[in-house]
Design an enzyme around this catalytic site. Structure first.
Site, PDB file in Angstrom:
ATOM      1  N   ASN A   1      -3.492 -10.938   6.064  1.00  0.00           N
ATOM      2  CA  ASN A   1      -3.308  -9.644   6.746  1.00  0.00           C
ATOM      3  C   ASN A   1      -4.565  -9.076   7.399  1.00  0.00           C
ATOM      4  O   ASN A   1      -4.666  -7.874   7.617  1.00  0.00           O
ATOM      5  CB  ASN A   1      -2.725  -8.610   5.789  1.00  0.00           C
ATOM      6  CG  ASN A   1      -1.333  -8.968   5.329  1.00  0.00           C
ATOM      7  OD1 ASN A   1      -0.808 -10.019   5.683  1.00  0.00           O
ATOM      8  ND2 ASN A   1      -0.723  -8.124   4.531  1.00  0.00           N
TER       9      ASN A   1
ATOM     10  N   TYR B   1      -7.766  -8.890   6.371  1.00  0.00           N
ATOM     11  CA  TYR B   1      -8.815  -8.273   5.568  1.00  0.00           C
ATOM     12  C   TYR B   1      -9.967  -9.254   5.355  1.00  0.00           C
ATOM     13  O   TYR B   1     -10.003 -10.312   5.973  1.00  0.00           O
ATOM     14  CB  TYR B   1      -8.215  -7.723   4.273  1.00  0.00           C
ATOM     15  CG  TYR B   1      -7.146  -6.693   4.561  1.00  0.00           C
ATOM     16  CD1 TYR B   1      -7.471  -5.509   5.224  1.00  0.00           C
ATOM     17  CD2 TYR B   1      -5.816  -6.919   4.231  1.00  0.00           C
ATOM     18  CE1 TYR B   1      -6.494  -4.571   5.543  1.00  0.00           C
ATOM     19  CE2 TYR B   1      -4.836  -5.986   4.546  1.00  0.00           C
ATOM     20  CZ  TYR B   1      -5.175  -4.817   5.209  1.00  0.00           C
ATOM     21  OH  TYR B   1      -4.212  -3.895   5.538  1.00  0.00           O
TER      22      TYR B   1
ATOM     23  N   THR C   1       0.845  -1.193   0.000  1.00  0.00           N
ATOM     24  CA  THR C   1       0.000   0.000   0.000  1.00  0.00           C
ATOM     25  C   THR C   1       0.880   1.243   0.000  1.00  0.00           C
ATOM     26  O   THR C   1       1.792   1.362   0.811  1.00  0.00           O
ATOM     27  CB  THR C   1      -0.925  -0.005   1.230  1.00  0.00           C
ATOM     28  OG1 THR C   1      -1.833  -1.085   1.111  1.00  0.00           O
ATOM     29  CG2 THR C   1      -1.698   1.296   1.345  1.00  0.00           C
TER      30      THR C   1
ATOM     31  N   ASN D   1      -4.157  -6.750  12.198  1.00  0.00           N
ATOM     32  CA  ASN D   1      -5.540  -6.245  12.192  1.00  0.00           C
ATOM     33  C   ASN D   1      -6.463  -7.025  13.132  1.00  0.00           C
ATOM     34  O   ASN D   1      -7.664  -7.163  12.877  1.00  0.00           O
ATOM     35  CB  ASN D   1      -6.114  -6.227  10.776  1.00  0.00           C
ATOM     36  CG  ASN D   1      -5.618  -5.045   9.957  1.00  0.00           C
ATOM     37  OD1 ASN D   1      -5.468  -3.945  10.484  1.00  0.00           O
ATOM     38  ND2 ASN D   1      -5.353  -5.266   8.676  1.00  0.00           N
TER      39      ASN D   1
END
Length: 356
Positions: free
Chosen positions: A178, A180, A26, A235
């Site tokens: 990750n 998501y 990102t 996360n």
């Protein structure tokens, strides 16, 4: 014959010239509307010497966005903008896949034109925060996806994959890592559903498998990669028994003829080895957290030991647009600047010097 970094390798439809892959990163430099720019095209074209480029996470829908200034692949304008990137990479002889990333609960109403809640397997907040540009905002409790919503999200992934092909991409990578959306379904703390998508391992892998099947049917399995991070906690994710979970997932994905499986090794390396035994196609290993100055050594060992067919790095390519040549010749690496990772202009993006 023992593989080495500069042997060719077959991944999906492509015979790649070596085995050093650029991992997705990102960079938060998209314009309003989720549009990539001429600078994005320059950035990726500079790195077209990678055996394969996997782009930054690209949201497949408006609600899939998780961060500010990230690009999408769900509007005509976004497709046209990405076409300039893929044309630039192909002009330099590169191969580029778009990483389709639905952030799920890692989102915030400020990101969405309608100001709605992010969506997720269950109404469980991540415990993390969004950087809004003006400060940090807590991730809210997301809205739990209904069965109709799940079908819609699968359709959104499928449409984005078709859009990627229209935009000139050589394939897509489904981001199942990750923390998501796809990994949220895999997780036992983010997914507290009691229907066919929650509870047992078989149920928790269902969404990942259905997305993969739909996307493979739409564009061909040999144009699809899938990324995992077994045992990862990024996360706010937990996975109680990652070996059991990823063994089941690997076996369920195997029939779809995917181009590759991309394993980010943040947990027990033994899980990677188990996945390797069960996976019939190419395996790309991302040896997360290893010192960059030891990149060549780690990559060569992974290939020599048969743990991977190719090796992916992120920060190495971020600061070294010719990372493969630096490794080939034993040259030193540029030092990356963390202050310019996210957002900004060309500084820390397209101004890292190549060799010479």
């Amino acid at each position: 014959m023992t593989n080495n970094l500069f042997d060719t390798v077959r991944i999906g439809r492509h015979e790649l010239p070596h085995r050093l892959v650029m991992a997705p990163m990102t960079r938060s430099r998209a314009e309003d509307g989720g549009l990539v720019t001429e600078l994005t095209a320059e950035y990726y074209a500079q790195r077209a010497g990678a055996a394969l480029i996997v782009t930054e996470g690209v949201q497949p829908s408006m609600r899939g966005q998780g961060y500010i200034q990230t690009p999408g692949l769900h509007t005509d304008e976004q497709i046209a903008a990405w076409r300039k990137v893929t044309d630039a990479v192909h002009a330099e002889g590169g191969v580029i896949f778009a990483q389709l990333m639905h952030a799920g609960r890692i989102g915030h109403p400020t990101l969405y034109p309608d100001g709605g809640l992010p969506e997720a397997p269950s109404a469980v907040a991540s415990g993390g925060q969004l950087f809004s540009g003006a400060g940090m905002l807590d991730h809210p409790e997301p809205r739990e996806l209904s069965l109709d919503d799940i079908a819609r999200v699968i359709d959104e992934f499928t449409a984005a994959a078709r859009n990627a092909v229209e935009a000139g991409f050589d394939g897509v990578e489904l981001h199942g890592a990750n923390g998501y959306l796809i990994q949220q379904f895999l997780s036992d703390n983010a997914n507290r559903r009691t229907d066919a998508y929650g509870g047992s391992v078989e149920n928790r892998i269902r969404f990942a498998v259905e997305v993969t099947q739909a996307v493979s049917d739409a564009i061909g399995g040999d144009r699809v990669g899938f990324r995992v991070s077994p045992g990862g906690t990024f996360n706010g994710i937990t996975e109680e028994n990652p070996e059991e979970l990823y063994t089941a997932l690997t076996k369920a994905l195997a029939p779809y003829g995917l181009a590759y499986l991309h394993v980010t090794e943040v947990g027990d390396p033994a899980i990677t080895d188990r996945i390797r035994r069960d996976w019939p196609a190419a395996l790309i290993l991302n040896p997360a957290g290893k010192p960059l100055e030891e990149a060549a050594e780690h990559a060569e060992r992974a290939l020599r030991d048969g743990r991977a067919d190719a090796v992916a790095y992120g920060r190495l390519w971020l600061a070294n647009p010719d990372a493969h040549e630096r490794i080939r010749t034993g040259a030193s690496f540029n030092t990356d600047d963390p202050d310019t990772y996210y957002g900004g202009d060309h500084r820390g993006y397209t101004d890292y010097a190549p060799l010479g």
